[in-house]
Enzyme design. Structure first.
Site, short mmCIF file in Angstrom:
data_model
loop_
_atom_site.label_atom_id
_atom_site.label_comp_id
_atom_site.label_asym_id
_atom_site.label_seq_id
_atom_site.Cartn_x
_atom_site.Cartn_y
_atom_site.Cartn_z
N ASP A 17 10.29 -12.97 -0.42
CA ASP A 17 9.03 -14.13 -0.78
C ASP A 17 9.97 -14.06 -2.01
O ASP A 17 10.35 -12.70 -2.65
CB ASP A 17 8.59 -12.85 -0.85
N LYS A 77 1.71 -20.87 -6.86
CA LYS A 77 2.06 -20.38 -8.22
C LYS A 77 2.58 -20.86 -8.95
O LYS A 77 2.38 -21.88 -10.01
CB LYS A 77 2.62 -18.82 -8.16
N TYR A 90 2.45 -8.13 -2.84
CA TYR A 90 1.96 -9.55 -2.17
C TYR A 90 0.69 -7.89 -1.38
O TYR A 90 1.29 -8.34 -0.22
CB TYR A 90 1.97 -10.52 -2.80
C1 LIG Z 1 0.26 -15.90 -4.22
C2 LIG Z 1 1.33 -14.79 -3.63
C3 LIG Z 1 1.27 -14.77 -1.79
C4 LIG Z 1 -0.08 -15.84 -1.36
O1 LIG Z 1 -0.18 -17.07 -1.63
P1 LIG Z 1 -1.13 -18.28 -1.50
O2 LIG Z 1 -0.58 -19.70 -1.55
O3 LIG Z 1 -2.75 -17.14 -2.72
O4 LIG Z 1 -1.56 -17.86 0.30
C5 LIG Z 1 2.50 -14.00 -1.65
N1 LIG Z 1 3.60 -13.80 -1.96
C6 LIG Z 1 2.97 -13.76 -3.77
C7 LIG Z 1 4.63 -12.96 -4.01
C8 LIG Z 1 2.38 -13.50 -3.96
O5 LIG Z 1 1.87 -13.61 -5.25
#
Ligand SMILES: *Cc1c(COP(=O)(O)O)cnc(C)c1O
Length: 369
Positions: free
Chosen positions: A171, A196, A103
């Site tokens: 993550d 997400k 990301y």
């Molecule tokens: C979207 C995303 C983030 C950040 O999340 P937000 O809720 O948009 O702040 C971090 N890591 C990954 C892999 C993402 O897809």
């Protein structure tokens, strides 16, 4: 002990409320800035809304169950969780590894904020993560990496980090706790965007850190109290409301992604396809060892930017959106945001529509061959 439950049962049980006669099965959100504090009491649990909230606690307990963690700290967004965690653990003088293929805003934060404050920031792609970890104090891995879907061998990475005392953060946004359990594979902490797949309805932002190290959890709670990036009670409640269907949604999304990846793999309009669940995908050997399900994202390369725009325009089911994991299937042309991918690279996020409908819609929208 009874047999371990399946994913949908675990998703439903994650939001169990106490069976008090007359109490709601699904408690309402508790929006509160200030609470009554008895004059002679100094340590009431709920005092001020930036410190505690009963709705967070229910959500944190459910997420901790799903991630296999002893504690979870929720934040206002995935990036609030990532940056609060990095501020708490990446001390000046330390070496931090961040994904070059993950990301993009995570590495932007590391370069723009942490590097000027004395952190040595090293970028590594999934394939180089294990080598880069040999000289690191904090390793931030993302697997499958968003958007190109390479994977990191988490067990091997943990075996490199652990003896050296390096902190391993994973993550888990793309996989969700139902797709993989980084803590069980040896990670110290999980960080994720609940925006997400986890919340899954494209209607809120939220993030969390999960782990079992009390000293890090306490620092994060302090970071949230002082930094103030708290999740509002209503949004926390919407995430709670989404959790029981996570098993159902994710199962269908994974099924749709597997079917679409298979169809696109031999489609004449498609240059290449990445999906960790395809048996001949380069990620497959590691993914099949560490993932329980392969996720709802399929990455494809079409013949340039226009071909991606045409796909969205011609489709009745795909929406153009820069997020993923929602109930609607969506497409994002990542070069638009500066990701290091070709102009015709598209990240497809499969929703919960019927598989046959998606297959025929996408085939038609790609145009006559
Ligand atoms: C979207 C995303 C983030 C950040 O999340 P937000 O809720 O948009 O702040 C971090 N890591 C990954 C892999 C993402 O897809």
């Amino acid at each position: 002990m009874s047999a371990p439950y399946g994913d949908s049962t675990r998703s439903v049980k994650a939001v169990d409320s106490e069976a008090i006669p007359g109490a709601p099965i699904a408690p309402s959100p508790t929006p509160a800035a200030a609470y009554h504090i008895p004059a002679d009491e100094d340590d009431t649990l709920d005092s001020y809304g930036r410190r505690h909230n009963p709705t967070w606690r229910r959500l944190e307990s459910g997420l901790a169950q799903l991630e296999g963690a002893s504690a979870v700290v929720t934040f206002a967004s995935g990036m609030a969780a990532v940056t609060s965690l990095l501020r708490a653990v990446a001390e000046p003088g330390c070496t931090l590894v961040v994904p070059s293929d993950g990301y993009y805003q995570v590495r932007a934060y590391a370069h723009e904020y942490l590097a000027p404050r004395g952190v040595t920031v090293v970028e590594a792609g999934c394939a180089q993560m294990c080598d880069a970890a040999r000289d690191a104090d904090v390793v931030f891995a993302e697997t499958p990496a968003n958007p190109a879907l390479d994977v990191v061998d988490l067990h091997r990475l943990a075996m490199i980090c652990r003896p050296r005392g390096a902190l391993l953060i994973v993550d888990n946004t793309t996989a969700t706790p139902l797709g993989q359990q980084p803590l069980a594979l040896g990670a110290d902490l999980v960080v994720a965007s609940a925006t997400k797949t986890l919340a899954g309805h494209h209607d809120l932002l939220a993030g969390y850190v999960a782990g079992s190290r009390p000293e890090v959890i306490e620092r994060l709670q302090r970071e949230r109290l002082l930094g103030g990036s708290i999740l509002g009670a209503f949004d926390a409640w919407l995430v709670l409301r989404s959790l029981p269907t996570l098993g159902l949604r994710f199962e269908r999304q994974c099924q749709n992604a597997a079917a679409v990846a298979l169809m696109l793999r031999s489609h004449p309009r498609v240059r290449s396809v990445r999906y960790p669940g395809l048996p001949d995908d380069p990620s497959h050997p590691i993914a099949s060892r560490q993932m329980r399900r392969f996720g709802g994202i399929v990455s494809v390369e079409l013949d340039g930017a226009q071909a991606v725009h045409d796909l969205v325009r011609n489709s009745d089911l795909l929406v153009g959106a820069t997020s993923f994991g929602g109930i609607h299937s969506s497409v994002d042309r990542r070069a638009r945001w500066g990701d290091p991918v070709p102009a015709g690279f598209a990240r497809l996020s499969m929703g919960i529509e019927d598989t046959e409908d998606l297959l025929s819609d996408i085939d038609r929208a790609l145009g006559p061959v």
